[in-house]
Each structure stands twice: as structure tokens, then as C-alpha cells.
Design an enzyme around this catalytic site. Structure first.
Site, PDB file in Angstrom:
ATOM      1  N   GLY A 236       0.829  -1.209   0.000  1.00 37.87           N
ATOM      2  CA  GLY A 236       0.000   0.000   0.000  1.00 37.87           C
ATOM      3  C   GLY A 236       0.858   1.252   0.000  1.00 37.87           C
TER       4      GLY A 236
ATOM      5  N   SER B 266       1.171   3.434  -2.441  1.00 37.47           N
ATOM      6  CA  SER B 266       0.736   4.398  -3.451  1.00 37.47           C
ATOM      7  C   SER B 266       0.256   5.723  -2.868  1.00 37.47           C
ATOM      8  CB  SER B 266      -0.400   3.787  -4.270  1.00 37.47           C
ATOM      9  OG  SER B 266      -1.371   3.225  -3.412  1.00 37.47           O
ATOM     10  N   ARG B 267      -0.135   5.714  -1.604  1.00 42.44           N
ATOM     11  CA  ARG B 267      -0.787   6.899  -1.028  1.00 42.44           C
ATOM     12  C   ARG B 267      -0.451   7.006   0.455  1.00 42.44           C
ATOM     13  NH1 ARG B 267      -6.649   6.046  -1.033  1.00 42.44           N
ATOM     14  NH2 ARG B 267      -6.506   3.888  -1.736  1.00 42.44           N
TER      15      ARG B 267
ATOM     16  N   ASP C  60      -2.693  -7.396  -4.524  1.00 43.51           N
ATOM     17  CA  ASP C  60      -3.828  -7.408  -3.594  1.00 43.51           C
ATOM     18  C   ASP C  60      -3.428  -8.318  -2.442  1.00 43.51           C
ATOM     19  OD1 ASP C  60      -6.107  -7.788  -2.142  1.00 43.51           O
ATOM     20  OD2 ASP C  60      -7.406  -8.175  -3.869  1.00 43.51           O
TER      21      ASP C  60
ATOM     22  N   ASN D 245       1.639  -2.251   5.536  1.00 41.76           N
ATOM     23  CA  ASN D 245       0.916  -0.977   5.673  1.00 41.76           C
ATOM     24  C   ASN D 245      -0.476  -1.006   5.046  1.00 41.76           C
ATOM     25  OD1 ASN D 245       0.785   2.179   5.791  1.00 41.76           O
ATOM     26  ND2 ASN D 245       0.501   1.671   3.631  1.00 41.76           N
TER      27      ASN D 245
ATOM     28  N   SER E  40      -2.990   0.345  14.716  1.00 41.34           N
ATOM     29  CA  SER E  40      -3.709   1.594  14.944  1.00 41.34           C
ATOM     30  C   SER E  40      -3.977   1.752  16.436  1.00 41.34           C
ATOM     31  CB  SER E  40      -5.046   1.570  14.202  1.00 41.34           C
ATOM     32  OG  SER E  40      -5.871   2.624  14.648  1.00 41.34           O
TER      33      SER E  40
ATOM     34  N   TYR F 297     -12.381  -3.189  12.095  1.00 42.86           N
ATOM     35  CA  TYR F 297     -11.041  -2.565  11.996  1.00 42.86           C
ATOM     36  C   TYR F 297     -10.255  -2.750  13.301  1.00 42.86           C
ATOM     37  CZ  TYR F 297      -7.719   1.250  10.893  1.00 42.86           C
ATOM     38  OH  TYR F 297      -6.595   2.013  10.652  1.00 42.86           O
TER      39      TYR F 297
ATOM     40  N   ALA G 179      -9.114  -6.359  13.640  1.00 45.45           N
ATOM     41  CA  ALA G 179      -7.975  -6.642  12.758  1.00 45.45           C
ATOM     42  C   ALA G 179      -6.695  -6.022  13.316  1.00 45.45           C
ATOM     43  CB  ALA G 179      -8.251  -6.107  11.349  1.00 45.45           C
ATOM     44  N   LYS G 180      -6.793  -4.789  13.781  1.00 47.17           N
ATOM     45  CA  LYS G 180      -5.595  -4.087  14.252  1.00 47.17           C
ATOM     46  C   LYS G 180      -5.107  -4.657  15.588  1.00 47.17           C
ATOM     47  CE  LYS G 180      -5.062  -1.157  10.840  1.00 47.17           C
ATOM     48  NZ  LYS G 180      -3.893  -1.297   9.941  1.00 47.17           N
TER      49      LYS G 180
HETATM   50  P1  NAP Z   1      -4.980   5.207   2.581  1.00 47.73           P
HETATM   51  O1  NAP Z   1      -4.501   6.580   2.278  1.00 47.73           O
HETATM   52  O2  NAP Z   1      -6.407   4.875   2.425  1.00 47.73           O
HETATM   53  O3  NAP Z   1      -4.096   4.187   1.687  1.00 47.73           O
HETATM   54  C1  NAP Z   1      -4.353   2.812   1.771  1.00 47.73           C
HETATM   55  C2  NAP Z   1      -3.297   2.060   0.999  1.00 47.73           C
HETATM   56  O4  NAP Z   1      -3.570   0.650   1.103  1.00 47.73           O
HETATM   57  C3  NAP Z   1      -3.277   2.403  -0.474  1.00 47.73           C
HETATM   58  O5  NAP Z   1      -1.944   2.387  -0.918  1.00 47.73           O
HETATM   59  C4  NAP Z   1      -4.071   1.264  -1.098  1.00 47.73           C
HETATM   60  O6  NAP Z   1      -3.716   1.001  -2.457  1.00 47.73           O
HETATM   61  C5  NAP Z   1      -3.654   0.113  -0.209  1.00 47.73           C
HETATM   62  N1  NAP Z   1      -4.593  -1.004  -0.226  1.00 47.73           N
HETATM   63  C6  NAP Z   1      -5.926  -0.984   0.034  1.00 47.73           C
HETATM   64  N2  NAP Z   1      -6.446  -2.210  -0.121  1.00 47.73           N
HETATM   65  C7  NAP Z   1      -5.430  -3.034  -0.472  1.00 47.73           C
HETATM   66  C8  NAP Z   1      -5.329  -4.415  -0.774  1.00 47.73           C
HETATM   67  N3  NAP Z   1      -6.395  -5.235  -0.776  1.00 47.73           N
HETATM   68  N4  NAP Z   1      -4.119  -4.912  -1.098  1.00 47.73           N
HETATM   69  C9  NAP Z   1      -3.031  -4.111  -1.137  1.00 47.73           C
HETATM   70  N5  NAP Z   1      -3.058  -2.786  -0.857  1.00 47.73           N
HETATM   71  C10 NAP Z   1      -4.248  -2.260  -0.534  1.00 47.73           C
HETATM   72  O7  NAP Z   1      -4.602   4.776   4.053  1.00 47.73           O
HETATM   73  P2  NAP Z   1      -3.579   5.392   5.132  1.00 47.73           P
HETATM   74  O8  NAP Z   1      -4.327   6.334   5.972  1.00 47.73           O
HETATM   75  O9  NAP Z   1      -2.315   5.807   4.481  1.00 47.73           O
HETATM   76  O10 NAP Z   1      -3.331   4.091   6.034  1.00 47.73           O
HETATM   77  C11 NAP Z   1      -2.197   3.259   5.899  1.00 47.73           C
HETATM   78  C12 NAP Z   1      -2.182   2.287   7.068  1.00 47.73           C
HETATM   79  O11 NAP Z   1      -2.159   3.017   8.292  1.00 47.73           O
HETATM   80  C13 NAP Z   1      -3.416   1.392   7.130  1.00 47.73           C
HETATM   81  O12 NAP Z   1      -3.048   0.096   7.577  1.00 47.73           O
HETATM   82  C14 NAP Z   1      -4.286   2.079   8.168  1.00 47.73           C
HETATM   83  O13 NAP Z   1      -5.173   1.191   8.787  1.00 47.73           O
HETATM   84  C15 NAP Z   1      -3.228   2.597   9.125  1.00 47.73           C
HETATM   85  N6  NAP Z   1      -3.688   3.698   9.968  1.00 47.73           N
HETATM   86  C16 NAP Z   1      -4.116   4.879   9.414  1.00 47.73           C
HETATM   87  C17 NAP Z   1      -4.552   5.892  10.259  1.00 47.73           C
HETATM   88  C18 NAP Z   1      -5.031   7.223   9.751  1.00 47.73           C
HETATM   89  O14 NAP Z   1      -5.464   8.045  10.558  1.00 47.73           O
HETATM   90  N7  NAP Z   1      -4.952   7.502   8.454  1.00 47.73           N
HETATM   91  C19 NAP Z   1      -4.552   5.699  11.642  1.00 47.73           C
HETATM   92  C20 NAP Z   1      -4.117   4.495  12.149  1.00 47.73           C
HETATM   93  C21 NAP Z   1      -3.688   3.508  11.302  1.00 47.73           C
HETATM   94  P3  NAP Z   1      -4.396   1.849  -3.699  1.00 47.73           P
HETATM   95  O15 NAP Z   1      -3.901   3.258  -3.572  1.00 47.73           O
HETATM   96  O16 NAP Z   1      -3.857   1.182  -4.929  1.00 47.73           O
HETATM   97  O17 NAP Z   1      -5.872   1.731  -3.533  1.00 47.73           O
END
Ligand code: NAP
Length: 242
Positions: free
Chosen positions: A8, A10-11, A59, A85, A137, A150, A153-154
């Protein structure tokens, strides 16, 4: 050159982690599932600034795809770092949560992390070195109404982290988790302003976290300074959970 795999990438947090690990000298393999252009842009940005990176589709919720990916792209690599991630949310209150929404979140956030960890561990065990960082998380530590899937899982990821740390320590592989609080990414962008304000009020540091601040924690755990750190959950949450 040692390789780091970031799922993950990409973003959001994964993109920041990819950039950070590339800046730290790793050859970065970053994966995407739905956004090839965004992933390619991250990899191109890294190479334009002198680093090494490539973006590949994966995936992580598909165990056969994960096994094939490792066999095709990482078998001969000096895989030193795995950052699990990739993550999704499918929020809803328990009474109304559909089976498929519970399963989808478990499959990406926990099963996908396990299968990547298993495949990476096979390579790292032979090399007797490695660093695995799982992005969990704050919600996996505290629970959260509306996020039973969620949070489960976490929390599972934290148990996986500690168990893997125990199993792999004798092979000089560390396994840790980073537990972000509220980070500004696509994942949180869709929240209503009132929810964002409520979050900010619960954070002692009174602001959201940047993806780069999570990447800094990952960079530490993946780097030489953290060689004696394993089985830990590093909270990067502005004091939201202690
Ligand atoms: P995000 O911006 O939504 O990005 C999610 C990433 O996961 C993207 O690169 C996406 O790929 C990829 N992804 C989604 N489904 C997938 C799959 N089936 N197989 C492979 N890759 C997949 O999320 P984020 O906020 O950066 O979060 C990243 C991590 O941090 C996650 O595990 C999230 O639970 C954790 N987290 C985030 C927060 C927060 O506040 N943002 C807080 C605590 C924990 P595409 O771009 O190709 O769709």
C-alpha cells in the site's frame, strides 16, 4: 542494495514510508491495488531524487497472489524490510455490520499482513537478518465504536507482531508495530468536520499527525538504531492513548 517492501505504498502513510526508506538507502518495492498511477508517481519521485524504487500491483488479501508476488519479484532479492501498511476501513455499528464488511477488513488488514509476513520471513530466515514493521492503529489498543472490524484486525496485528517477534528473534529478525493515532490521509479525509474536531479534542498535542511522522517511526524501527527493539508497539498518536 537492501530491499524494503512496503504494501500500500501508493498513497498516504505507505507513500511517506516508501520515500523515507528510499532516502535511508533501501531499494523500495511499493505496492498498490487500485491506483497504479499514484504508485508510479511515488516510485518516479523517488528515482528522480536519486533513490531506487518500483511500483508493483498486489492485492494483499489474496494469499495466492501474495505467494506468487514473492516468488516472482523477491526470491533473489536481499529483502531486509517488510512494512505491512496496506489497510482499509468499512465502518459501521455492530448490529448493522454486514459479514462481508467484517471479512473484507480482516482479510486486508490482518490476513494480508500475515501472508506477507510469512513469505518475507522465509527469505529473511535464510539471510538471518530482517526487520518487519506492521502498521496497526490506536484503535487496536483502545477499541472504537463503529469500527469493530477494523479494531479487531488491528488488535490481531498486535498479537501477530508479538508472536512473530518471539518466533523470529533467534534468526536476527525484529518484528514491531507502529500504532498511529489520527493521520491526515485519504482514509480520514472523508470524515465529517465534526468528527475531525472531536478527534482533535481527544489528542493532547491538539493536532493531526502527518504521514511523515509515521514514516519517521518506521524508519527508526527499520534502521540500525533499533536493532535491540522487538515485539513492541510504538504509539505515534499525539498522546491520544498511553
Ligand atoms: P490510505 O490513504 O487509504 O491508503 C491505503 C493504501 O492501502 C493504499 O496504498 C491502497 O492502495 C492500499 N490497499 C488498500 N487495499 C489493499 C489491498 N487489498 N491490497 C493491497 N493494498 C491495498 O490509508 P492510510 O491512511 O495511508 O493508512 C495506511 C495504514 O495506516 C493502514 O493500515 C491504516 O489502517 C493505518 N492507519 C491509518 C490511520 C489514519 O489516521 N490515516 C490511523 C491508524 C492507522 P491503492 O492506492 O492502490 O488503492
Amino acid at each position: 542494495m537492501r530491499t524494503a517492501l512496503v504494501t500500500g505504498g501508493s498513497r498516504g502513510i505507505g507513500a511517506a514510508v516508501s520515500k523515507r526508506l528510499a532516502a535511508d538507502g533501501f531499494d523500495v518495492v511499493l505496492t498498490y491495488v487500485s491506483k497504479p498511477d499514484a504508485a508510479a508517481a511515488v516510485a518516479e519521485g523517488i528515482t528522480a531524487s536519486g533513490g531506487s524504487a518500483r511500483a508493483l500491483a498486489l492485492d494483499t488479501s489474496d494469499p495466492a497472489a501474495v505467494a506468487a508476488f514473492f516468488a516472482e519479484h523477491l526470491k533473489g532479492a536481499d529483502l531486509h524490510v517488510l512494512v505491512n501498511n496496506a489497510g482499509i476501513t468499512r465502518d459501521g455499528l455492530i448490529a448493522r455490520m454486514k459479514d462481508e464488511d467484517f471479512a473484507a477488513v480482516i482479510n486486508v488488514n490482518l490476513v494480508g499482513a500475515f501472508t506477507c509476513l510469512r513469505e518475507a520471513a522465509k527469505i529473511m530466515m535464510k539471510r538471518r537478518a530482517g526487520r518487519i514493521v506492521n502498521i496497526t492503529s490506536v484503535v487496536g489498543q483502545s477499541g472504537n465504536a463503529g469500527q469493530a472490524n477494523y479494531a479487531a484486525a488491528k488488535a490481531g496485528l498486535i498479537g501477530l507482531t508479538k508472536s512473530a517477534a518471539l518466533e523470529l528473534a533467534s534468526r536476527n529478525i525484529t518484528v514491531n508495530a507502529v500504532a498511529p493515532g489520527y493521520v491526515e490521509t485519504d482514509m480520514t479525509a472523508g470524515l465529517a468536520d465534526a468528527v475531525k474536531t472531536a478527534f482533535a479534542e481527544r489528542i493532547p498535542l491538539k493536532r493531526a499527525c502527518s504521514p511523515e511522522e509515521i514514516a519517521a517511526a518506521v524508519g527508526y524501527l527499520a534502521g540500525d538504531a533499533a536493532g535491540y527493539v522487538t515485539g513492541q508497539v510504538l504509539g505515534v498518536n499525539g498522546g491520544m492513548y498511553m
